[in-house]
Design an enzyme around this catalytic site. Sequence first.
Site, PDB file in Angstrom:
ATOM      1  N   ASP A   1      -3.157  -6.062  -9.356  1.00 46.41           N
ATOM      2  CA  ASP A   1      -4.287  -6.360  -8.472  1.00 46.41           C
ATOM      3  C   ASP A   1      -5.485  -5.460  -8.788  1.00 46.41           C
ATOM      4  OD1 ASP A   1      -2.671  -8.240  -7.167  1.00 46.41           O
ATOM      5  OD2 ASP A   1      -2.008  -6.770  -5.680  1.00 46.41           O
TER       6      ASP A   1
ATOM      7  N   ASP B   1       4.416  -5.389  -4.268  1.00 46.20           N
ATOM      8  CA  ASP B   1       3.243  -4.577  -3.951  1.00 46.20           C
ATOM      9  C   ASP B   1       3.705  -3.238  -3.396  1.00 46.20           C
ATOM     10  OD1 ASP B   1       1.303  -6.495  -4.680  1.00 46.20           O
ATOM     11  OD2 ASP B   1       1.394  -7.440  -2.720  1.00 46.20           O
TER      12      ASP B   1
END
Length: 180
Positions: free
Chosen positions: A146, A128
Site C-alpha cells: 500500500d 495488513d
Amino acid sequence: MNRLSRETFWGPFSLLGFAVALAGFLADRLHKWWMLHVYDIASRGKVEVTSFFDLVMAWNRGVSYGLFAAETTTGVVILVSFALAVSFGLALWLARVDLKLTAVSIGLVLGGAIGNVYDRIAYGAVADFFSFHAFGFYWYIFNIADVWIAVGVGLIILESVWPGLAGGAKNEESGGKSPR
C-alpha cells in the site's frame, strides 16, 4: 486498423519500471513473510511501537478501507481479476512513458498491486500490519504494498501537476518524444 507492434508492450523505460515493480513486489513479499512466519504477528496481538503507531494483524478482504469486501471465492476472483486488469493497463501505460520518474512511479504502483494480488490468491485476503493513530483518530491499517501504491500515485500526481519539477529525465534517444 492499427496493428499491435512491439512498442505497444515495451517502451524506452519499461525495463526500469518493471525492475522497480519487481523490487517493490519482493520487498512486500519478504516483509509479509517475515511478519507472518518469523515475527508471528498473529499470535502477538497489538504491538505498541510508539504512542501513535502499532503493529497488528488484519486481513483485508476488500479494497481500500475494506470497501467491497469479498467473502466468497467468486468475490476474491472478481477482485483479483480487476487488479490484474488494472496491472495490465499500467504495463501498457509504462510502455508509452518518456520520463524516468513516471516509469518509477508506475513501477511502484504495479509492484504494490501485484503484491496485494499475491495475498488475495494465496490467502483470500490482503495481510495488513501498520496502524497509525493520533488524537482518537485511527488511520486504516496498511502494508508495504500500500505504501508503494500511495507513493507511486503521489509521484504521478506531482509530475502531472508540475511537469519536470521532480527532475524526471526524458528519454534522450528520442529527444524526449516517444519513438512511436
